[in-house]
Motif scaffolding. Structure first.
Motif, PDB file in Angstrom:
ATOM      1  N   GLU A  37     104.967  14.519  -9.909  1.00 42.14           N
ATOM      2  CA  GLU A  37     103.579  14.953  -9.813  1.00 42.14           C
ATOM      3  C   GLU A  37     102.693  14.014 -10.617  1.00 42.14           C
ATOM      4  O   GLU A  37     103.107  13.472 -11.643  1.00 42.14           O
ATOM      5  CB  GLU A  37     103.421  16.387 -10.336  1.00 42.14           C
ATOM      6  N   TYR A  38     101.445  13.828 -10.129  1.00 39.43           N
ATOM      7  CA  TYR A  38     100.476  12.966 -10.797  1.00 39.43           C
ATOM      8  C   TYR A  38      99.283  13.806 -11.242  1.00 39.43           C
ATOM      9  O   TYR A  38      98.808  14.673 -10.506  1.00 39.43           O
ATOM     10  CB  TYR A  38      99.983  11.861  -9.863  1.00 39.43           C
ATOM     11  N   ASN A  39      98.808  13.533 -12.441  1.00 38.17           N
ATOM     12  CA  ASN A  39      97.602  14.191 -12.941  1.00 38.17           C
ATOM     13  C   ASN A  39      96.726  13.161 -13.635  1.00 38.17           C
ATOM     14  O   ASN A  39      97.230  12.258 -14.319  1.00 38.17           O
ATOM     15  CB  ASN A  39      97.953  15.303 -13.936  1.00 38.17           C
ATOM     16  N   THR A  40      95.425  13.269 -13.462  1.00 37.20           N
ATOM     17  CA  THR A  40      94.479  12.399 -14.151  1.00 37.20           C
ATOM     18  C   THR A  40      93.721  13.218 -15.181  1.00 37.20           C
ATOM     19  O   THR A  40      93.414  14.389 -14.973  1.00 37.20           O
ATOM     20  CB  THR A  40      93.490  11.754 -13.174  1.00 37.20           C
ATOM     21  N   THR A  82     104.782  12.745 -13.843  1.00 42.84           N
ATOM     22  CA  THR A  82     105.860  13.581 -14.358  1.00 42.84           C
ATOM     23  C   THR A  82     106.958  13.733 -13.324  1.00 42.84           C
ATOM     24  O   THR A  82     106.725  14.241 -12.225  1.00 42.84           O
ATOM     25  CB  THR A  82     105.340  14.985 -14.748  1.00 42.84           C
ATOM     26  N   TRP A  83     108.164  13.275 -13.672  1.00 41.75           N
ATOM     27  CA  TRP A  83     109.345  13.481 -12.843  1.00 41.75           C
ATOM     28  C   TRP A  83     110.126  14.657 -13.425  1.00 41.75           C
ATOM     29  O   TRP A  83     110.481  14.657 -14.602  1.00 41.75           O
ATOM     30  CB  TRP A  83     110.243  12.244 -12.846  1.00 41.75           C
ATOM     31  N   LYS A 101     108.069  11.892 -18.490  1.00 48.46           N
ATOM     32  CA  LYS A 101     106.644  11.644 -18.288  1.00 48.46           C
ATOM     33  C   LYS A 101     106.283  10.192 -18.579  1.00 48.46           C
ATOM     34  O   LYS A 101     106.800   9.580 -19.521  1.00 48.46           O
ATOM     35  CB  LYS A 101     105.813  12.563 -19.180  1.00 48.46           C
ATOM     36  N   SER A 102     105.390   9.666 -17.743  1.00 50.95           N
ATOM     37  CA  SER A 102     104.810   8.346 -17.955  1.00 50.95           C
ATOM     38  C   SER A 102     103.314   8.510 -18.139  1.00 50.95           C
ATOM     39  O   SER A 102     102.663   9.242 -17.384  1.00 50.95           O
ATOM     40  CB  SER A 102     105.093   7.423 -16.764  1.00 50.95           C
ATOM     41  N   VAL A 103     102.760   7.839 -19.157  1.00 51.50           N
ATOM     42  CA  VAL A 103     101.334   7.969 -19.471  1.00 51.50           C
ATOM     43  C   VAL A 103     100.680   6.603 -19.336  1.00 51.50           C
ATOM     44  O   VAL A 103     101.152   5.613 -19.916  1.00 51.50           O
ATOM     45  CB  VAL A 103     101.123   8.522 -20.895  1.00 51.50           C
ATOM     46  N   TYR A 104      99.582   6.543 -18.574  1.00 51.26           N
ATOM     47  CA  TYR A 104      98.852   5.301 -18.331  1.00 51.26           C
ATOM     48  C   TYR A 104      97.448   5.424 -18.913  1.00 51.26           C
ATOM     49  O   TYR A 104      96.740   6.396 -18.646  1.00 51.26           O
ATOM     50  CB  TYR A 104      98.775   5.011 -16.835  1.00 51.26           C
ATOM     51  N   LEU A 105      97.040   4.446 -19.708  1.00 48.14           N
ATOM     52  CA  LEU A 105      95.724   4.446 -20.349  1.00 48.14           C
ATOM     53  C   LEU A 105      94.861   3.347 -19.749  1.00 48.14           C
ATOM     54  O   LEU A 105      95.302   2.191 -19.639  1.00 48.14           O
ATOM     55  CB  LEU A 105      95.862   4.226 -21.855  1.00 48.14           C
ATOM     56  N   TYR A 106      93.628   3.696 -19.376  1.00 51.26           N
ATOM     57  CA  TYR A 106      92.701   2.764 -18.739  1.00 51.26           C
ATOM     58  C   TYR A 106      91.453   2.587 -19.593  1.00 51.26           C
ATOM     59  O   TYR A 106      91.077   3.469 -20.378  1.00 51.26           O
ATOM     60  CB  TYR A 106      92.307   3.268 -17.353  1.00 51.26           C
ATOM     61  N   SER A 107      90.790   1.444 -19.406  1.00 48.88           N
ATOM     62  CA  SER A 107      89.501   1.223 -20.054  1.00 48.88           C
ATOM     63  C   SER A 107      88.413   1.963 -19.277  1.00 48.88           C
ATOM     64  O   SER A 107      88.658   2.507 -18.195  1.00 48.88           O
ATOM     65  CB  SER A 107      89.183  -0.280 -20.098  1.00 48.88           C
ATOM     66  N   ASP A 108      87.210   1.979 -19.812  1.00 46.65           N
ATOM     67  CA  ASP A 108      86.106   2.674 -19.133  1.00 46.65           C
ATOM     68  C   ASP A 108      85.803   2.081 -17.765  1.00 46.65           C
ATOM     69  O   ASP A 108      85.310   2.783 -16.873  1.00 46.65           O
ATOM     70  CB  ASP A 108      84.848   2.640 -20.010  1.00 46.65           C
ATOM     71  N   ASP A 109      86.083   0.768 -17.593  1.00 49.03           N
ATOM     72  CA  ASP A 109      85.824   0.128 -16.303  1.00 49.03           C
ATOM     73  C   ASP A 109      87.078   0.046 -15.427  1.00 49.03           C
ATOM     74  O   ASP A 109      87.096  -0.682 -14.432  1.00 49.03           O
ATOM     75  CB  ASP A 109      85.218  -1.257 -16.492  1.00 49.03           C
ATOM     76  N   GLY A 110      88.135   0.796 -15.795  1.00 51.60           N
ATOM     77  CA  GLY A 110      89.285   0.934 -14.906  1.00 51.60           C
ATOM     78  C   GLY A 110      90.422  -0.031 -15.117  1.00 51.60           C
ATOM     79  O   GLY A 110      91.398  -0.002 -14.357  1.00 51.60           O
ATOM     80  N   LEU A 159      93.855  -1.361 -16.657  1.00 53.07           N
ATOM     81  CA  LEU A 159      95.022  -0.764 -17.291  1.00 53.07           C
ATOM     82  C   LEU A 159      95.238  -1.409 -18.660  1.00 53.07           C
ATOM     83  O   LEU A 159      95.399  -2.619 -18.768  1.00 53.07           O
ATOM     84  CB  LEU A 159      96.263  -0.972 -16.414  1.00 53.07           C
ATOM     85  N   LEU A 160      95.237  -0.579 -19.714  1.00 59.52           N
ATOM     86  CA  LEU A 160      95.396  -1.082 -21.068  1.00 59.52           C
ATOM     87  C   LEU A 160      96.824  -0.939 -21.576  1.00 59.52           C
ATOM     88  O   LEU A 160      97.331  -1.820 -22.275  1.00 59.52           O
ATOM     89  CB  LEU A 160      94.436  -0.342 -22.012  1.00 59.52           C
ATOM     90  N   SER A 161      97.466   0.171 -21.250  1.00 57.84           N
ATOM     91  CA  SER A 161      98.829   0.380 -21.719  1.00 57.84           C
ATOM     92  C   SER A 161      99.514   1.416 -20.843  1.00 57.84           C
ATOM     93  O   SER A 161      98.868   2.217 -20.164  1.00 57.84           O
ATOM     94  CB  SER A 161      98.847   0.834 -23.184  1.00 57.84           C
ATOM     95  N   GLU A 162     100.834   1.396 -20.887  1.00 58.62           N
ATOM     96  CA  GLU A 162     101.631   2.394 -20.190  1.00 58.62           C
ATOM     97  C   GLU A 162     102.910   2.648 -20.976  1.00 58.62           C
ATOM     98  O   GLU A 162     103.508   1.726 -21.520  1.00 58.62           O
ATOM     99  CB  GLU A 162     101.956   1.950 -18.765  1.00 58.62           C
ATOM    100  N   VAL A 163     103.255   3.909 -21.065  1.00 58.90           N
ATOM    101  CA  VAL A 163     104.528   4.319 -21.647  1.00 58.90           C
ATOM    102  C   VAL A 163     105.280   5.029 -20.535  1.00 58.90           C
ATOM    103  O   VAL A 163     104.875   6.100 -20.087  1.00 58.90           O
ATOM    104  CB  VAL A 163     104.338   5.246 -22.862  1.00 58.90           C
ATOM    105  N   VAL A 164     106.363   4.418 -20.059  1.00 58.50           N
ATOM    106  CA  VAL A 164     107.016   4.851 -18.820  1.00 58.50           C
ATOM    107  C   VAL A 164     108.389   5.444 -19.109  1.00 58.50           C
ATOM    108  O   VAL A 164     109.190   4.857 -19.842  1.00 58.50           O
ATOM    109  CB  VAL A 164     107.146   3.671 -17.831  1.00 58.50           C
ATOM    110  N   SER A 165     108.627   6.589 -18.522  1.00 62.00           N
ATOM    111  CA  SER A 165     109.950   7.211 -18.542  1.00 62.00           C
ATOM    112  C   SER A 165     110.140   7.880 -17.189  1.00 62.00           C
ATOM    113  O   SER A 165     109.435   8.842 -16.865  1.00 62.00           O
ATOM    114  CB  SER A 165     110.070   8.235 -19.670  1.00 62.00           C
TER     115      SER A 165
END
Length: 348
Positions: free
Chosen positions: A98-101, A111-112, A122-131, A133-139
């Motif tokens: 499932e994906y959530n923003t 979330t798997w 869970k994998s968490v993706y962080l974006y800047s204000d203009d979209g 991708l700044l970082s991702e923590v993937v599992s």
């Protein structure tokens, strides 16, 4: 045995050893389909694969086997909400994604969930204000690797023009750190990228390095793999591409730095000729391909000059529908029928 060797040779010469597999939705061109295709069902060796498309040719549903006992289902609705499900051959769900923003934090969460054990990754993706991708923590489950868990984190760095110039990835399972740096040309396109793989915990020793060069339009020109041989780096392999990203030349180096060479020739994007020559000038094998008027592969013959018993010939026969898409393909190995693939195609 002969067929497996034949397949391995084809795998090497097309450069697929350097590609990465994925489970993302494609389009009709990826499956070599023409026209307003609504869906295609592919039946190969009693395994059914289903793909559905919208009117623009974009894939919106895929049901594909991951292994003999697992199937992957991916679907996307008109608002591009994507869902993924992995089930067994009896239709029982094993994994659900499932994906959530979270707009207020510029994050998205994938979330798997294992239905059988209720374990979540869970994998968490962080974006800047203009979209960006700044970082991702993937599992998440890695179905390409015996359903093990892929676990890594990546940070992305941009220059003053908002162009990506560096990534830093920590592979927690492999205990490796990967740094990729990008050099840009005057147009802001990547002219060269350098990837270094470090072994964490051993004085951060570089174990492998990749260098990729690009043309002025951003297409790959050359890819080199350097392997750490204790005190120095040596070239392990090098690929040269043509303007259409086809593998034009592949060089495989031994520990003495001598290169065996595979040269490929293409016509209308199709590989028609491949010659493998060992570093001493000895020809190892020659591969020749023939295609029909639709661009489908008709015949592949491989002559092994060193082990003549491994020389072989594959031939394909097709049945086409009125849209020039093949609906049945039969494979013959050395003149004997080997396998058959059938496609059921519906159109808008």
């Amino acid at each position: 045995m002969k067929f497996l060797f034949f397949f391995f040779v084809c795998f090497i010469i097309t450069g697929l050893v350097f590609s990465q597999s994925g489970s993302e939705l494609k389009d009709v061109l990826y499956y070599d389909l023409q026209g307003k295709v609504r869906s295609v069902e592919i039946n190969e060796n009693e395994k059914l694969e289903i793909h559905k498309f919208d009117e623009t040719g974009k894939e919106i549903f895929a049901h594909k086997a991951l292994s003999y006992d697992m199937n992957n289902i991916i679907s996307s609705d008109v608002e591009n909400h994507v869902s993924k499900t992995v089930c067994d051959n009896k239709g029982n769900k094993i994994w659900v994604c499932e994906y959530n923003t979270i707009p207020e934090t510029n994050q998205s969460v994938e979330t798997w969930t294992n239905i059988q054990t209720n374990v979540e990754h869970k994998s968490v993706y962080l974006y800047s204000d203009d979209g960006k991708l700044l970082s991702e923590v993937v599992s998440r489950p890695d179905f390409d690797n015996s359903a093990k868990i892929a676990h890594f984190s990546t940070n992305y760095f941009y220059n003053e023009s908002d162009k990506l110039v560096r990534t830093e990835t920590n592979e927690l399972v492999k205990s490796q750190k990967i740094i990729e740096e990008y050099s840009l040309n005057k147009l802001g396109l990547v002219s060269e990228s350098k990837i270094e793989v470090y072994e964490v915990g051993s004085n951060n020793t570089i174990i492998k390095s990749f260098i990729i060069k690009y043309d002025k339009k951003g297409n790959e020109l050359e890819k080199s793999v350097l392997k750490n041989e204790t005190e120095y780096f040596q070239i392990e392999s090098k690929i040269k591409f043509d303007r259409k990203s086809n593998v034009k030349k592949l060089m495989l180096y031994d520990k003495q730095g001598q290169a065996s060479v595979i040269k490929n020739k293409y016509k209308k994007g199709n590989l028609v000729y491949s010659l493998f020559t060992l570093h001493d000038g000895t020809q190892k094998y020659l591969l020749l391909n023939e295609y029909d008027e639709h661009g489908s592969l008709l015949k592949t013959s491989m002559q092994d000059y060193i082990h003549t018993e491994l020389s072989s010939e594959l031939e394909y026969k097709y049945i086409y529908d009125s849209n020039n898409n093949w609906i049945k393909r039969t494979l013959f190995v050395d003149g004997k029928s080997s396998s058959c693939v059938e496609r059921t195609i519906s159109y808008f």
